[in-house]
Design an enzyme around this catalytic site. Structure first.
Site, PDB file in Angstrom:
ATOM      1  N   LYS A  77       8.458  -1.570   0.402  1.00 37.49           N
ATOM      2  CA  LYS A  77       7.390  -0.672   0.873  1.00 37.49           C
ATOM      3  C   LYS A  77       6.832  -1.095   2.233  1.00 37.49           C
ATOM      4  CE  LYS A  77       3.524  -2.904  -1.587  1.00 37.49           C
ATOM      5  NZ  LYS A  77       2.699  -3.217  -0.410  1.00 37.49           N
ATOM      6  N   ASP A  78       7.074  -2.353   2.633  1.00 39.91           N
ATOM      7  CA  ASP A  78       6.569  -2.832   3.917  1.00 39.91           C
ATOM      8  C   ASP A  78       7.519  -2.587   5.079  1.00 39.91           C
ATOM      9  OD1 ASP A  78       4.273  -3.818   2.689  1.00 39.91           O
ATOM     10  OD2 ASP A  78       5.161  -5.787   2.322  1.00 39.91           O
ATOM     11  N   ARG A 125      -3.654   5.350   1.357  1.00 37.40           N
ATOM     12  CA  ARG A 125      -3.016   6.125   0.286  1.00 37.40           C
ATOM     13  C   ARG A 125      -3.812   6.022  -1.003  1.00 37.40           C
ATOM     14  NH1 ARG A 125      -0.317   4.275  -3.910  1.00 37.40           N
ATOM     15  NH2 ARG A 125      -0.196   2.185  -3.015  1.00 37.40           N
ATOM     16  N   ARG A 126      -4.215   4.812  -1.355  1.00 36.14           N
ATOM     17  CA  ARG A 126      -4.985   4.619  -2.574  1.00 36.14           C
ATOM     18  C   ARG A 126      -6.366   5.250  -2.458  1.00 36.14           C
ATOM     19  NH1 ARG A 126      -2.791  -1.557  -2.858  1.00 36.14           N
ATOM     20  NH2 ARG A 126      -0.985  -1.191  -4.238  1.00 36.14           N
ATOM     21  N   ARG A 143      -8.316  -7.181   2.960  1.00 39.58           N
ATOM     22  CA  ARG A 143      -7.018  -7.782   3.200  1.00 39.58           C
ATOM     23  C   ARG A 143      -6.957  -9.062   2.398  1.00 39.58           C
ATOM     24  NH1 ARG A 143      -4.202  -7.695   7.819  1.00 39.58           N
ATOM     25  NH2 ARG A 143      -2.756  -8.935   6.596  1.00 39.58           N
ATOM     26  N   ARG A 149      -8.110 -11.216  -3.265  1.00 43.86           N
ATOM     27  CA  ARG A 149      -8.533  -9.865  -3.646  1.00 43.86           C
ATOM     28  C   ARG A 149      -9.167  -9.855  -5.030  1.00 43.86           C
ATOM     29  NH1 ARG A 149      -4.701  -5.358  -0.865  1.00 43.86           N
ATOM     30  NH2 ARG A 149      -4.093  -6.566   0.953  1.00 43.86           N
ATOM     31  N   CYS A 236       3.361   2.965   6.704  1.00 40.36           N
ATOM     32  CA  CYS A 236       2.793   2.527   5.430  1.00 40.36           C
ATOM     33  C   CYS A 236       1.281   2.604   5.410  1.00 40.36           C
ATOM     34  CB  CYS A 236       3.268   1.120   5.081  1.00 40.36           C
ATOM     35  SG  CYS A 236       2.568  -0.174   6.136  1.00 40.36           S
TER      36      CYS A 236
END
Length: 337
Positions: A77-78, A125-126, A143, A149, A236
């Protein structure tokens, strides 16, 4: 064969690289892991400010081209959708569960979070998909690695964070998940949960070794998802999600079902489209779904978003190029009966 595998220094990157290194050692090869620092590791700005796509991949790809390493393990995905000159993705192993997950205080689920609850995520996106649910949540751009996180939840700085399930699974931390989010509510990033094993395109001997780890179903699914990304010229950091699933059709052959989302981070626009197509035509299916999104206003959504998409470095793919790798497109395969 002696194989030097490049990896970022994060715990997750090293864990993912270690999984592949173990598989190669089991095949009889000598493997050395080489740690590499990327811009995404040293610059703590948000991904959208950094340019999103490619911030974790560039330094490692340069090491490949310079012959300092022979192989790297990317989170797919990156990766930018544009082909990387001189390199090829030799294998995409079987994918982990692609869903996003919630890690929240007090074991809460999305529906149980109170009005105004603060959700931490660095992903437009989230944010766009959560905002579209109309739950009255607020969002904080974050980040950092998994520990930092989740630490924000433990310290009470945020009420919850959203992470990729695949990373937590590989780290053995699924017991901290309070909800696996249904793709009907939140589609993952294209390629989420999949790994890409990249080598120099002219290294035929290593290609033959690495290709043994390839999973045709995963390769076809992510090709469809990333074709949506490429066709929309989005990176992304764009508020875009996609998920493809391979299944048997009524005649016993293989088909791909693809769902995709485009939205705005304020929740005012939530566009979802889907289509099913032949297994061997994954890229075409992705382009078709992207066109459905464009026909119904996706470009306007991006243009109006307060977090617009960033074109993939090097531009979008030329029509007909494979969105995973232009050297080795997905090949049809038969179903075991």
């Amino acid at each position: 064969m002696r194989i030097r595998v490049g990896s970022r220094r994060s715990k997750l990157a090293l864990t993912q690289t270690g999984l592949i290194a173990d598989r190669l050692r089991a095949l009889g090869h000598e493997v050395k892991i080489v740690e590499i620092v990327t811009e995404g590791d040293t610059n703590r700005a948000s991904l959208s400010q950094l340019g999103g796509t490619g911030v974790f991949a560039t330094a490692i790809r340069n090491a490949l081209r310079d012959n300092r390493i022979d192989l790297t393990v990317h989170s797919l995905k990156d990766l930018p959708t544009a082909p990387a000159g001189g390199l090829t993705i030799a294998a995409i192993p079987p994918r982990e569960d692609a869903r996003d997950v919630l890690v929240a205080r007090d074991g809460l689920t999305l529906g149980e979070l109170p009005q105004g609850a603060v959700v931490g995520t660095g992903s437009p996106r989230r944010v766009a998909q959560l905002a579209a649910l109309g739950l009255g949540l607020t969002f904080r751009d974050i980040r950092g690695n998994v520990d930092s996180r989740i630490g924000l939840v433990r310290s009470g700085e945020v009420d919850a964070v959203v992470l990729a399930r695949a990373g937590l699974a590989r780290l053995g931390r699924l017991d901290e998940v309070t909800e696996a989010i249904d793709p009907l509510q939140m589609l993952p990033a294209p390629g989420q949960g999949a790994l890409a094993l990249e080598i120099r395109a002219d290294d035929a001997a290593l290609h033959d070794v690495i290709q043994q780890l390839d999973d045709p179903d995963t390769r076809a699914a992510v090709a469809a998802e990333r074709a949506v990304l490429a066709r929309l010229e989005a990176g992304c950091s764009a508020p875009l999600g996609a998920l493809a699933e391979v299944s048997e059709d009524v005649d016993g052959g293989l088909e791909i079902s693809l769902r995709a989302f485009v939205g705005r981070t304020d929740g005012s626009f939530d566009l979802r489209r889907s289509k099913t197509g032949p297994f061997e035509d994954a890229e075409r299916l992705g382009h078709d779904v992207a066109q459905l999104l464009l026909d119904d206003g996706a470009a306007e959504a991006f243009a109006s978003s307060d977090s617009p998409p960033d074109p993939a470095p090097g531009g979008h793919l030329p029509r007909g190029a494979d969105p995973v790798t232009d050297n080795h497109p997905p090949a049809p395969r038969s179903v075991n009966t």
